[in-house]
Design an enzyme around this catalytic site. Structure first.
Site, PDB file in Angstrom:
ATOM      1  CG  HIS A 181     -20.688  71.564 -58.286  1.00 31.64           C
ATOM      2  ND1 HIS A 181     -21.855  71.477 -59.177  1.00 31.64           N
ATOM      3  CD2 HIS A 181     -20.314  72.823 -58.156  1.00 31.64           C
ATOM      4  CE1 HIS A 181     -21.965  72.891 -59.859  1.00 31.64           C
ATOM      5  NE2 HIS A 181     -21.069  73.488 -59.138  1.00 31.64           N
ATOM      6  CG  HIS A 184     -23.246  75.155 -62.753  1.00 30.97           C
ATOM      7  ND1 HIS A 184     -23.454  75.814 -61.695  1.00 30.97           N
ATOM      8  CD2 HIS A 184     -24.337  75.107 -63.448  1.00 30.97           C
ATOM      9  CE1 HIS A 184     -24.804  75.594 -61.332  1.00 30.97           C
ATOM     10  NE2 HIS A 184     -25.410  75.372 -62.537  1.00 30.97           N
ATOM     11  CE1 TYR A 186     -16.307  76.010 -62.062  1.00 30.13           C
ATOM     12  CE2 TYR A 186     -18.565  75.721 -61.200  1.00 30.13           C
ATOM     13  CZ  TYR A 186     -17.724  76.393 -61.429  1.00 30.13           C
ATOM     14  OH  TYR A 186     -17.854  77.842 -61.594  1.00 30.13           O
TER      15      TYR A 186
END
Length: 360
Positions: A181, A184, A186
């Site tokens: 990931h 977004h 993060y």
């Protein structure tokens, strides 16, 4: 024989064959109620419904690679073997329905230790309620959250190690595909964007330096899991503001990541900057996927307000994306893939026997 719509052709990567191009996007459920990162019956039924509904690939929500990598205290984790064993129950069921299993490995960084979205409160969870100090590439807070502490070099090494250990647990748990990931807002996205990364060492400044954490993780995860496990990366292609992360940098880093061992790139947008205006419309993020696919010559999948069978098939058939990931539409209809097959006139072999009577 009639050629099936592109949406219902298999997708092959590193020896894994996904039965169609309709994939379930990672969607946080914030439902590890005990605060221990463990899956529950909710996660089994939630993810299992997509597999019985015909999705080609079912990807879990973000699973934190360390306790401080969670978004909220109710996030899932895969930082210990007990959590990995609990995931195995889910992967076994998904495989039994013919779905490819995938897990998103994540670290929230400065956006960690927050109340879950449906809590009455907002902002950072205090220590007395189960919160923790957050970390980031720099001591720059996300608006409304507590300031993070800047990670030291040896702590960055530890983050890489956490991703590698989580990847190995995920493979042992029965996951076919791993995703990192980097979107977004993060931690990995925080390192990539010059708006959240103000470091002056080898992890800050130039694009090569800001991409160093991601590329280290890709390289070391690939070395650890071997050549047979597909590795995806989710990017936010733009911060939706000037002087931030954008699709051109995304394309460059996607190319580097592929050379380091990544295979497919999920192209989303946003999440690292508060208060920006995002022009929402059907398929609004698809052009970013198309741009990265075309300029980096990599395989991508598209996300964002994809809601109909015809729309999804057009995106894939036109070559804008190699697959689509659905989120909210899957929540509305976990059997979207079976319905799409009916609407597009495709006869698929994976209708559950218990549901055949419902075919149109």
């Amino acid at each position: 024989m009639t050629t099936p719509p592109t949406l219902f052709t298999p997708f092959d990567v590193r020896g894994v064959s996904v039965r169609n191009r309709i994939w379930v996007a990672p969607m946080c459920q914030y439902s590890a109620e005990a605060g221990d990162g463990m899956t529950t019956d909710w996660h089994l039924v939630h993810l299992g419904s997509f597999a019985t509904g015909g999705a080609g690939m079912v990807m879990t929500e973000a699973a934190a690679v360390s306790p401080e990598g969670r978004i909220s205290p109710q996030d899932l984790g895969i930082w210990n073997d007990e959590q990995a064993a609990a995931f195995a129950r889910i992967t076994t069921f998904l495989h039994a329905q013919g779905a490819t299993t995938a897990i998103q490995l994540a670290h929230a960084g400065r956006k960690g230790s927050t109340y879950r979205p449906f809590a009455p409160q907002r902002g950072t969870v205090p220590a007395q309620e189960g919160g923790w100090p957050t970390v980031g590439p720099s001591a720059v807070e996300f608006p409304g959250y507590a300031p993070p502490r800047e990670l030291a070099i040896d702590e960055i090494d530890g983050v890489v190690d956490d991703f590698v250990a989580a990847a190995l647990r995920a493979v042992r748990s029965g996951f076919d595909v791993l995703e990192l990931h980097a979107a977004h807002g993060y931690l990995i996205h925080q390192f990539l964007s010059p708006l959240s990364n103000q470091r002056s060492d080898e992890y800050g400044g130039s694009l090569e330096n800001r991409a160093r954490l991601l590329l280290r993780i890709v390289t070391e995860v690939r070395a650890a899991v071997g050549d047979s496990v597909p590795l995806f990366v989710r990017f936010s292609a733009t911060d939706w503001t000037e002087n931030g992360w954008d699709e051109h940098q995304t394309s460059t880093v996607a190319n580097w990541a592929e050379q380091a061992g990544a295979d497919v790139f999920d192209i989303s947008t946003g999440g690292n900057v508060a208060g920006v205006t995002i022009p929402l419309s059907p398929g609004y993020q698809v052009p970013f996927a198309e741009f990265v696919k075309g300029t980096a010559a990599v395989r991508v999948n598209a996300v964002g307000l994809i809601t109909s069978a015809e729309q999804a098939n057009q995106i894939v058939a036109s070559g804008q994306s190699d697959a689509v990931m659905l989120g909210r539409e899957m929540l509305r209809d976990p059997h979207f893939a079976l319905r799409a097959a009916q609407e597009l006139g495709v006869e698929v072999s994976y209708w559950p026997a218990q549901y055949v009577r419902a075919k149109l």
